[in-house]
Structure formats: structure tokens, C-alpha cells
Scaffold this motif. Sequence first.
Motif, PDB file in Angstrom:
ATOM      1  N   LEU A 149       0.838  -1.207   0.000  1.00 19.85           N
ATOM      2  CA  LEU A 149       0.000   0.000   0.000  1.00 19.85           C
ATOM      3  C   LEU A 149       0.869   1.252   0.000  1.00 19.85           C
ATOM      4  N   TRP A 150       1.857   1.317   0.885  1.00 16.31           N
ATOM      5  CA  TRP A 150       2.711   2.488   0.991  1.00 16.31           C
ATOM      6  C   TRP A 150       3.505   2.695  -0.297  1.00 16.31           C
ATOM      7  N   SER A 151       3.990   1.639  -0.884  1.00 15.62           N
ATOM      8  CA  SER A 151       4.722   1.734  -2.140  1.00 15.62           C
ATOM      9  C   SER A 151       3.840   2.322  -3.242  1.00 15.62           C
ATOM     10  N   GLU A 152       2.614   1.856  -3.348  1.00 20.19           N
ATOM     11  CA  GLU A 152       1.689   2.352  -4.373  1.00 20.19           C
ATOM     12  C   GLU A 152       1.301   3.812  -4.131  1.00 20.19           C
ATOM     13  N   LEU A 153       1.011   4.157  -2.886  1.00 19.84           N
ATOM     14  CA  LEU A 153       0.615   5.536  -2.588  1.00 19.84           C
ATOM     15  C   LEU A 153       1.791   6.502  -2.725  1.00 19.84           C
ATOM     16  N   ARG A 154       2.957   6.081  -2.284  1.00 19.50           N
ATOM     17  CA  ARG A 154       4.149   6.933  -2.411  1.00 19.50           C
ATOM     18  C   ARG A 154       4.411   7.253  -3.880  1.00 19.50           C
ATOM     19  N   LYS A 155       4.302   6.256  -4.739  1.00 16.54           N
ATOM     20  CA  LYS A 155       4.498   6.472  -6.170  1.00 16.54           C
ATOM     21  C   LYS A 155       3.421   7.397  -6.731  1.00 16.54           C
ATOM     22  N   ALA A 156       2.166   7.157  -6.393  1.00 16.51           N
ATOM     23  CA  ALA A 156       1.060   7.957  -6.923  1.00 16.51           C
ATOM     24  C   ALA A 156       1.125   9.412  -6.482  1.00 16.51           C
ATOM     25  N   LEU A 157       1.511   9.653  -5.236  1.00 14.42           N
ATOM     26  CA  LEU A 157       1.477  11.004  -4.680  1.00 14.42           C
ATOM     27  C   LEU A 157       2.788  11.769  -4.839  1.00 14.42           C
ATOM     28  N   PHE A 158       3.900  11.112  -4.612  1.00 15.18           N
ATOM     29  CA  PHE A 158       5.180  11.809  -4.558  1.00 15.18           C
ATOM     30  C   PHE A 158       5.970  11.777  -5.865  1.00 15.18           C
ATOM     31  N   GLU A 159       5.504  11.000  -6.839  1.00 16.24           N
ATOM     32  CA  GLU A 159       6.175  10.975  -8.136  1.00 16.24           C
ATOM     33  C   GLU A 159       5.336  11.674  -9.204  1.00 16.24           C
ATOM     34  N   ASP A 160       4.312  12.372  -8.790  1.00 14.01           N
ATOM     35  CA  ASP A 160       3.463  13.143  -9.688  1.00 14.01           C
ATOM     36  C   ASP A 160       4.052  14.544  -9.796  1.00 14.01           C
ATOM     37  N   ASP A 161       4.700  14.847 -10.916  1.00 16.76           N
ATOM     38  CA  ASP A 161       5.436  16.101 -11.065  1.00 16.76           C
ATOM     39  C   ASP A 161       4.580  17.341 -10.834  1.00 16.76           C
ATOM     40  N   ALA A 162       3.331  17.307 -11.258  1.00 16.41           N
ATOM     41  CA  ALA A 162       2.474  18.492 -11.156  1.00 16.41           C
ATOM     42  C   ALA A 162       2.011  18.769  -9.729  1.00 16.41           C
ATOM     43  N   ASN A 163       1.989  17.750  -8.879  1.00 20.15           N
ATOM     44  CA  ASN A 163       1.370  17.912  -7.567  1.00 20.15           C
ATOM     45  C   ASN A 163       2.234  17.531  -6.373  1.00 20.15           C
ATOM     46  N   SER A 164       3.338  16.858  -6.581  1.00 22.72           N
ATOM     47  CA  SER A 164       4.086  16.305  -5.451  1.00 22.72           C
ATOM     48  C   SER A 164       4.596  17.358  -4.470  1.00 22.72           C
ATOM     49  N   ALA A 165       4.983  18.531  -4.952  1.00 25.70           N
ATOM     50  CA  ALA A 165       5.542  19.548  -4.043  1.00 25.70           C
ATOM     51  C   ALA A 165       4.516  19.981  -3.006  1.00 25.70           C
ATOM     52  N   TRP A 166       3.298  20.318  -3.422  1.00 25.74           N
ATOM     53  CA  TRP A 166       2.305  20.755  -2.440  1.00 25.74           C
ATOM     54  C   TRP A 166       1.757  19.590  -1.627  1.00 25.74           C
ATOM     55  N   ILE A 167       1.736  18.384  -2.192  1.00 26.39           N
ATOM     56  CA  ILE A 167       1.301  17.222  -1.406  1.00 26.39           C
ATOM     57  C   ILE A 167       2.298  16.977  -0.270  1.00 26.39           C
ATOM     58  N   LYS A 168       3.577  17.014  -0.587  1.00 29.88           N
ATOM     59  CA  LYS A 168       4.605  16.822   0.441  1.00 29.88           C
ATOM     60  C   LYS A 168       4.534  17.911   1.510  1.00 29.88           C
ATOM     61  N   ALA A 169       4.194  19.135   1.100  1.00 28.02           N
ATOM     62  CA  ALA A 169       4.164  20.273   2.021  1.00 28.02           C
ATOM     63  C   ALA A 169       2.909  20.331   2.884  1.00 28.02           C
ATOM     64  N   SER A 170       1.907  19.526   2.586  1.00 31.33           N
ATOM     65  CA  SER A 170       0.636  19.651   3.310  1.00 31.33           C
ATOM     66  C   SER A 170       0.134  18.348   3.922  1.00 31.33           C
ATOM     67  N   THR A 171       0.999  17.339   4.019  1.00 30.99           N
ATOM     68  CA  THR A 171       0.528  16.051   4.550  1.00 30.99           C
ATOM     69  C   THR A 171       1.458  15.476   5.620  1.00 30.99           C
ATOM     70  N   VAL A 172       0.841  14.645   6.445  1.00 26.81           N
ATOM     71  CA  VAL A 172       1.537  13.777   7.389  1.00 26.81           C
ATOM     72  C   VAL A 172       0.961  12.390   7.136  1.00 26.81           C
ATOM     73  N   ILE A 173       1.825  11.383   7.042  1.00 24.24           N
ATOM     74  CA  ILE A 173       1.355  10.028   6.764  1.00 24.24           C
ATOM     75  C   ILE A 173       1.891   9.095   7.843  1.00 24.24           C
ATOM     76  N   VAL A 174       0.972   8.382   8.473  1.00 24.42           N
ATOM     77  CA  VAL A 174       1.317   7.414   9.517  1.00 24.42           C
ATOM     78  C   VAL A 174       0.637   6.087   9.212  1.00 24.42           C
ATOM     79  N   CYS A 175       1.140   5.038   9.831  1.00 23.14           N
ATOM     80  CA  CYS A 175       0.481   3.731   9.725  1.00 23.14           C
ATOM     81  C   CYS A 175       0.662   2.979  11.026  1.00 23.14           C
ATOM     82  N   ASP A 176      -0.117   1.922  11.162  1.00 22.12           N
ATOM     83  CA  ASP A 176      -0.025   1.069  12.341  1.00 22.12           C
ATOM     84  C   ASP A 176       1.364   0.451  12.409  1.00 22.12           C
TER      85      ASP A 176
END
Length: 104
Positions: free
Chosen positions: A55-82
Motif C-alpha cells: 500500500l505504501w509503495s503504491e501511494l508513495r508512487k502515486a502522490l510523490f512521483e506526480d510532477d504536477a502535484n508532489s511539491a504541495w502534497i509533500k508540504a501539506s501532509t503527514v502520513i502514519v500507519c499502524d
Amino acid sequence: MKCLIIQVQPERHTLCDVECIIRLCKGAGRYPEVDKEEGSSALYLNFFTEDLSLLWSELRKALFEDDANSAWIKASTVIVCDGEELGSELLLHHFDANEALDSL
């Protein structure tokens, strides 16, 4: 069943678009349960899985490798898991680069 949570803090970046984050997650085949904390602008995208690493591998790729959106996604999120222990959490991403991150 384990949970991964993306906390979105829209006030942290002017371009923050929660619907865009949800679309990117859905594009990766992941459909979050969305919660909002009363009295807060933060939204929580909850994902449940048996395989947190995948799950983390898929979401990390979808969110943080998206050139148009990754900068603001990284700047506005916190991600935790069990974590492995009951009641423990792992910090996978934090908008503050000085925060120590855990790994799966």
C-alpha cells in the motif's frame, strides 16, 4: 487489518487540493475512507490493508512521483500507519523534513 492514514492540512499550502489527492489515490487503485475532525481543517484519508508495504509503495508512487502535484502534497501532509505493536504508529512522511521518519 492494518491502517495507513494520510492527514491532509490544507492550510499548509495554497495549492492544496484534497480532491486531487483522492483522485491520485484512486488512480493507484486505492479508495480511502475520508474523515474530518470537528473544529479542524484537517482531513484524514484512511486506507485499510493486509499489506502495508505494498500500500505504501503504491501511494508513495502515486502522490510523490506526480510532477504536477508532489511539491504541495509533500508540504501539506503527514502520513502514519499502524506499527507492529498494538497502539504503535510509524511516521512515514511529514511536511517538516526535520522530523525523523520510520520505514516499513
